[in-house]
Scaffold this motif. Structure first.
Motif, mmCIF file in Angstrom:
data_model
loop_
_atom_site.group_PDB
_atom_site.id
_atom_site.type_symbol
_atom_site.label_atom_id
_atom_site.label_comp_id
_atom_site.label_asym_id
_atom_site.label_seq_id
_atom_site.Cartn_x
_atom_site.Cartn_y
_atom_site.Cartn_z
ATOM 1 N N LEU A 176 16.452 -32.985 36.392
ATOM 2 C CA LEU A 176 17.835 -33.396 36.161
ATOM 3 C C LEU A 176 18.706 -32.596 37.125
ATOM 4 C CD1 LEU A 176 17.865 -33.456 32.239
ATOM 5 C CD2 LEU A 176 17.444 -35.366 33.820
ATOM 6 N N GLY A 187 21.889 -33.923 35.467
ATOM 7 C CA GLY A 187 21.499 -35.303 35.198
ATOM 8 C C GLY A 187 22.594 -36.190 34.664
ATOM 9 N N ARG A 188 23.851 -35.774 34.815
ATOM 10 C CA ARG A 188 24.947 -36.564 34.238
ATOM 11 C C ARG A 188 25.693 -37.417 35.262
ATOM 12 N NH1 ARG A 188 28.465 -33.120 30.049
ATOM 13 N NH2 ARG A 188 29.292 -35.218 29.747
ATOM 14 N N LYS A 228 19.916 -39.162 33.684
ATOM 15 C CA LYS A 228 19.022 -38.888 32.554
ATOM 16 C C LYS A 228 18.746 -40.163 31.763
ATOM 17 C CE LYS A 228 18.486 -35.936 28.464
ATOM 18 N NZ LYS A 228 19.095 -34.853 27.656
ATOM 19 N N SER A 232 15.157 -42.012 31.282
ATOM 20 C CA SER A 232 14.671 -42.221 29.913
ATOM 21 C C SER A 232 14.332 -43.693 29.696
ATOM 22 C CB SER A 232 15.736 -41.777 28.903
ATOM 23 O OG SER A 232 15.966 -40.389 28.991
ATOM 24 N N MET A 244 12.346 -33.262 30.223
ATOM 25 C CA MET A 244 13.364 -33.270 31.268
ATOM 26 C C MET A 244 14.005 -31.904 31.348
ATOM 27 S SD MET A 244 15.125 -37.034 30.829
ATOM 28 C CE MET A 244 14.120 -38.527 30.812
#
Length: 308
Positions: A176, A187-188, A228, A232, A244
């Motif tokens: 991430l 990871g955002r 993320k 997923s 992660m």
């Protein structure tokens, strides 16, 4: 219509050829020597052997056509094989524009990319220069700027199947990425994946849409997801779960700087930079004008990963 497709044997190209045929058009495809087996429904297409550096082959492919679509794009360079952003994403467009002028093909559709900019990475800069080149002509042009594209690979490289192979199937945790010291942001960053079938439909419908002439269309999917969430979803579609962990982009860039010259290393410094910038846009007006209801990005849409 007779439509010349430059890049018709690639991932997007294979889907566009299917869509053009379904819509009653006749694709003319420029095919590199030895790549004929990659052509979708070859018996319904006209094939011209050569590549984008061959002006005579370009002109033969465009001859008698009502429109030309330029799709060629790469994600990383291999200069030793003549595969560079400059050559394929800019010079190739220039040559195709010149061929269109000489042959008399007025309609020109170009696949660019969301997020292109004059001062960006070499990938972004050459895409931007290609846009400026077509805008400077008197051709009836349309530019498409898709986000990351997903869909049935047809045996080609594709966003989700590549991430599955490089990250989800790896024994290592999912990275991430985050910039600087912003671990909570790991990871955002956000992407809006768009279906390859919707991209193909947009090109095909724009051929006969007068309002598309002189338009630049951003093409992003209806779901804005974090890195993320995307990984997923890919893991879920593959029937897997993954650990992660935050991964500092600065460290990964240093490693990539040492190793990304080799094809086996899964990511380049510039790809990390572009990922962290995100890739989202507003496409409602574009899809509405072209009469397309964009597909969602979810595990059901990624069913092709189960057999990957």
């Amino acid at each position: 219509m007779k439509v010349s497709v430059i890049g018709g044997t690639g991932f997007v190209g294979s889907h566009l050829v299917e869509r053009l045929l379904a819509d009653g058009h006749v694709p003319h495809l420029l095919v590199r020597p030895g790549s004929g087996s990659k052509v979708v429904q070859p018996e319904q297409c006209r094939l011209f052997e050569g590549d984008v550096t061959d002006q005579a082959a370009l002109e033969a492919c465009l001859a008698g056509c009502d429109a030309v679509v330029y799709l060629i794009g790469i994600l990383r360079e291999h200069p030793d094989r003549g595969i560079t952003f400059e050559e394929l994403q800019f010079r190739g467009v220039e040559r195709t524009i010149a061929a269109a002028h000489r042959i008399g093909v007025q309609r020109f559709l170009l696949m660019s990319a969301n997020g292109v900019e004059a001062q960006g990475t070499p990938y972004q800069r050459t895409k931007h220069r290609a846009e400026e080149a077509i805008k400077a002509t008197e051709l009836d042009w349309t530019i498409f700027r898709p986000s990351v594209i997903f869909g049935e690979p047809h045996g080609r490289m594709e966003f989700c199947s590549q991430l599955k192979h490089d990250i989800i199937d790896s024994p290592l945790p999912v990275p991430l990425f985050f910039d600087g010291l912003a671990i909570p942001e790991a990871g955002r960053f956000q992407l809006a994946p768009v279906s390859v079938q919707d991209v193909a439909a947009a090109f095909s419908r724009a051929l006969t849409e007068p309002a598309a002439i002189g338009a630049t269309y951003p093409l992003c999917g209806p779901d804005v997801l974090t890195w993320k969430e995307i990984l997923s979803t890919i893991a879920a579609a593959s029937g897997k779960t993954k650990l992660m962990l935050p991964a500092p982009a600065a460290v990964i860039k240093v490693v990539a700087g040492l190793l990304d010259r080799w094809p086996w290393f899964p990511i380049t410094r510039d790809q990390i930079k572009m990922l962290l910038e995100g890739n989202v846009c507003g496409s409602s007006a574009a899809f509405d004008q072209l009469g397309i209801v964009p597909q969602r990005f979810d595990a059901a849409a990624l069913g092709y990963l189960k057999s990957d």
